[in-house]
Design an enzyme around this catalytic site. Structure first.
Site, PDB file in Angstrom:
ATOM      1  N   LYS A   1       0.819  -1.223   0.000  1.00 26.88           N
ATOM      2  CA  LYS A   1       0.000   0.000   0.000  1.00 26.88           C
ATOM      3  C   LYS A   1       0.847   1.266   0.000  1.00 26.88           C
ATOM      4  CE  LYS A   1      -4.165  -1.873   0.095  1.00 26.88           C
ATOM      5  NZ  LYS A   1      -5.023  -1.813  -1.105  1.00 26.88           N
TER       6      LYS A   1
ATOM      7  N   GLU B   1     -10.150   5.483   2.679  1.00 25.08           N
ATOM      8  CA  GLU B   1     -10.961   4.382   3.190  1.00 25.08           C
ATOM      9  C   GLU B   1     -10.012   3.230   3.459  1.00 25.08           C
ATOM     10  OE1 GLU B   1     -10.473   4.809  -0.015  1.00 25.08           O
ATOM     11  OE2 GLU B   1      -9.683   2.802  -0.406  1.00 25.08           O
TER      12      GLU B   1
ATOM     13  N   SER C   1       1.830  -9.713  -0.666  1.00 17.24           N
ATOM     14  CA  SER C   1       1.500  -8.285  -0.653  1.00 17.24           C
ATOM     15  C   SER C   1       1.557  -7.644   0.733  1.00 17.24           C
ATOM     16  CB  SER C   1       0.125  -8.076  -1.270  1.00 17.24           C
ATOM     17  OG  SER C   1      -0.830  -8.890  -0.618  1.00 17.24           O
TER      18      SER C   1
END
Lengths: 277, 404
Positions: free
Chosen positions: B97, B119, B386
């Site tokens: 991210k 969000e 990830s």
């Protein structure tokens, strides 16, 4: 000439602004919702917006979110919404009050845009206000709506500047809906001065009538908007009257429908009290 | 589609469409701001100074490049393809991210925005955004479903420590979709000063392509690293998909290499036939939500249905529009892994490789467990790890009946 255009012409001849009332289809249940729809013109609504509940109403504040949830829980569907309009036209014989469907594009898209437009027109719908269909995507809807004589009312916002307005107006018919505040429905209210400035600005670009909505909660506020715009749109505050007519278990009290009408009448009195030159 | 395009990497068109997918389905209030963002991003993208700053941050602050690690024990255990892990979980804040967030917050700063909202589902994007906002000294509000606040408590604490305000959203199922609704409602009221930092390759154009561009560093590194390690490109790529940003970041640089098989793994929840899953490509159909046209979980009328996944980060009824397009083009395969398979993969990864994966990434591993044994030993398979699973420790411990 569409019902919407005729209605605004009649208002102009009457030298007054119109009152546009929003209610959510199926709120608090299909039967009461129809009772409300049926009585709105007599209570003073000049045009009616019928909200199509959607699970994810991103542009709506708590009042309309809750109304949509009540209606979905009570089983509202797109077919039932069309039926309400069909019944209204047939049972009341009212062939003049425009009814616009307001909501989110996915319900239109899922039915198939062409089919949705045809069925809406057959039911007696006069216009669409689709919150999440800006001019950038409006060409998907416009030809099908136009083919069956349904007006597409596009939204303009305080952020829609002079450069962008023509792009919005290209797809607009019936009237132009000015969202008077930055934000979701039923929260902030615009100042009268801001409404005046923006309406004048929009009118420099179009001969379409301008309706102003978002944040109008009282007859006085409706009157203030009526001084500058061709119509005042009230939604959340009316929907709040539906909620006020429910007991803590969500069961309708006897004064629910009369309570909605009394409030609409007060708004109409406010709007009608303003004489236009 | 009748014809195969010359390239799978040229989308979207100038209106933000990938075929029929994508677009800009937002309230008019936001539209001018979205156009402004598009313009600002196009300028920044071509500006060597912006790219230089971003590269510096990714390297010195984010810890890039992340290693491409040969998972020898997992490979031997499965007895098929040669498995490499792209170690995105080693990035600062513990997932991919941060790649996107550093780009977007840098852009927010450049655009003169004074507040950032985001969000979050699992909290990984929220933590990354809170981190970048702390670094750039910008106030940050993160919207998170109340259910996710509960099941991802460690990440909520992290965001608070980083100075962000976490707003628990109670509407609907109180998960990622509802958090996104609420973030959009905030944005429409504050758009003149607020930058909305979307965490995945979804939302109105230009978000899907902008977030993809920021995440492509993953696949670009893999290309280079695999050439160094094996002297050729990988044969198979596997990544989990919620909105699809880690997958798109890995896949996109390889889309025009026909020899590279590309597999996205959706969250199968309790099983696709139970209706309780988050597999929008496998169990949904095209529709419009959150600013884009894409595959969605919905009922006959078009009402959005609730997703279900053990993993908060995959618990979303939609998917990035470019994935929808790749599915229709047949360029990528999309499969699913259930909650139970992900839990099993989570444990296998812990014990075989000494890596606690995020539950999201465990879905990708779960598919590798099925796929790798069917492939020859010289098949070079890259799976995107990830995120790391620290945030999931309490939840998994509870599922497994462990005391903590």
């Amino acid at each position: 000439m569409s019902r919407i255009t005729k209605r605004f012409a009649a208002l102009k001849a009457d030298k007054r602004a119109g009152l546009v009332t929003y209610v959510t289809a199926g709120d608090p249940d299909p039967a009461l919702s129809y009772q409300i729809l049926k009585g709105l013109p007599a209570a003073g609504a000049d045009l009616i917006e019928l909200g199509m509940p959607f699970t994810d109403p991103m542009a709506d504040g708590p009042s309309i979110q809750l109304a949509g949830q009540r209606a979905l829980k009570a089983g509202i569907t797109v077919d039932a919404t069309f039926d309400m309009v069909r019944r209204f036209r047939k049972e009341t014989g009212d062939n003049d009050t425009p009814i616009l469907l307001m909501g989110y594009y996915n319900l239109v898209y899922q039915r198939g845009v062409e089919r949705f437009c045809k069925e809406a027109a057959q039911a007696g719908v006069d216009g669409f206000i689709l919150v999440d269909l800006p001019p950038e995507e409006a060409d998907q809807l416009k030809p099908y709506a136009a083919a069956v004589g349904i007006d597409t009312v596009l939204l303009t916002a305080p952020t829609t500047d002079d450069k962008r307005l023509p792009a919005v107006l290209k797809y607009a018919s019936g009237f132009v809906y000015f969202v008077s505040v930055l934000g979701i429905t039923g929260t902030k209210s615009a100042s009268e001065e801001a409404v005046r400035t923006h309406v004048e600005r929009i009118k420099r670009h179009t001969s379409l009538p301008v309706g102003v909505g978002f944040g109008i909660k009282t007859p006085d506020q409706a009157a203030a908007v009526a001084r500058h715009a061709d119509a005042a749109v009230v939604g959340s505050a009316i929907v709040d009257r539906v909620k006020a007519g429910l007991d803590e278990k969500g069961i309708a009290k006897p004064d629910l429908v009369p309570g909605v009408f009394a409030y609409v009448k007060a708004l109409a009195d406010g709007v009608r009290g303003v004489r236009k030159v | 589609m009748a014809t195969t395009p010359n390239s799978f990497r040229t989308g979207p068109d100038e209106r933000g469409h990938f075929g029929i997918f994508g677009g800009r389905y937002v309230a008019e209030t936001l539209m001018p701001l979205i156009l402004e963002l598009e313009q600002a991003y196009d300028t920044a993208k071509a500006d060597p100074q912006f790219q230089g700053e971003l590269k510096y941050l990714l390297t010195q602050y984010g810890g890039r490049p992340s290693p491409l690690y040969y998972a020898e024990r997992l490979t031997r255990h499965l007895g098929g393809a040669k498995i490499y892990l792209k170690r995105e979980e080693l990035n600062h804040t513990g997932s991919h991210k941060i790649n996107n967030v550093l780009g977007q917050v840098l852009l927010a700063k450049r655009m003169g925005k004074t507040r950032v909202i985001a969000e979050t589902g699992a909290g990984q994007h929220g933590v990354a955004t809170a981190t970048a906002c702390a670094l750039f000294d910008i106030p940050c509000v993160v919207f998170m479903g109340a259910v996710d606040v509960e099941r991802q408590a460690p990440n909520v604490a992290r965001m608070n420590m980083l100075g962000a305000e976490v707003r628990a959203v109670k509407a609907g199922a109180a998960t990622l979709k509802d958090a996104m609704n609420e973030a959009m409602r905030d944005w429409v009221a504050t758009c003149e000063t607020t930058f909305y930092c979307i965490g995945t390759v979804a939302g109105p154009h230009p978000y899907p392509s902008m977030v993809r561009d920021f995440q492509c560093v993953i696949g670009e590194e893999v290309r280079k690293q695999m050439m160094e390690a094996e002297g050729r490109l990988p044969d198979t790529l596997v990544a989990c998909i919620g909105g699809g940003s880690n997958a798109m970041g890995l896949f996109h640089p390889f889309l025009d290499d026909p020899g590279v098989r590309i597999v996205g793994v959706e969250a199968g929840g309790k099983g696709l036939d139970t209706g309780e899953h988050a597999a929008s490509l496998l169990g949904g159909r095209p529709g419009v939500l959150h600013g884009n046209l894409t595959y969605l979980l919905q009922d006959k009328e078009g009402q959005i249905t609730e997703a279900h996944s053990i993993s908060a980060g995959l618990d979303y009824p939609g998917i990035g529009p470019e994935h929808s397009w790749l599915k229709e083009q047949g360029r990528a395969e999309y499969v699913s892994a259930t909650d139970d398979e992900a839990l099993e993969a989570f444990q296998r990864m812990c014990k075989l490789e000494g890596i606690i994966p995020a539950l999201e990434s465990a879905h990708a591993i779960a598919h590798v467990i099925k796929l790798a044994p069917t492939l020859p030993k010289d098949n070079l398979l890259v799976v995107n790890l990830s995120g790391r699973g620290d945030k999931d420790v309490p939840q998994v411990a509870q599922r497994l009946g462990m005391k903590i």
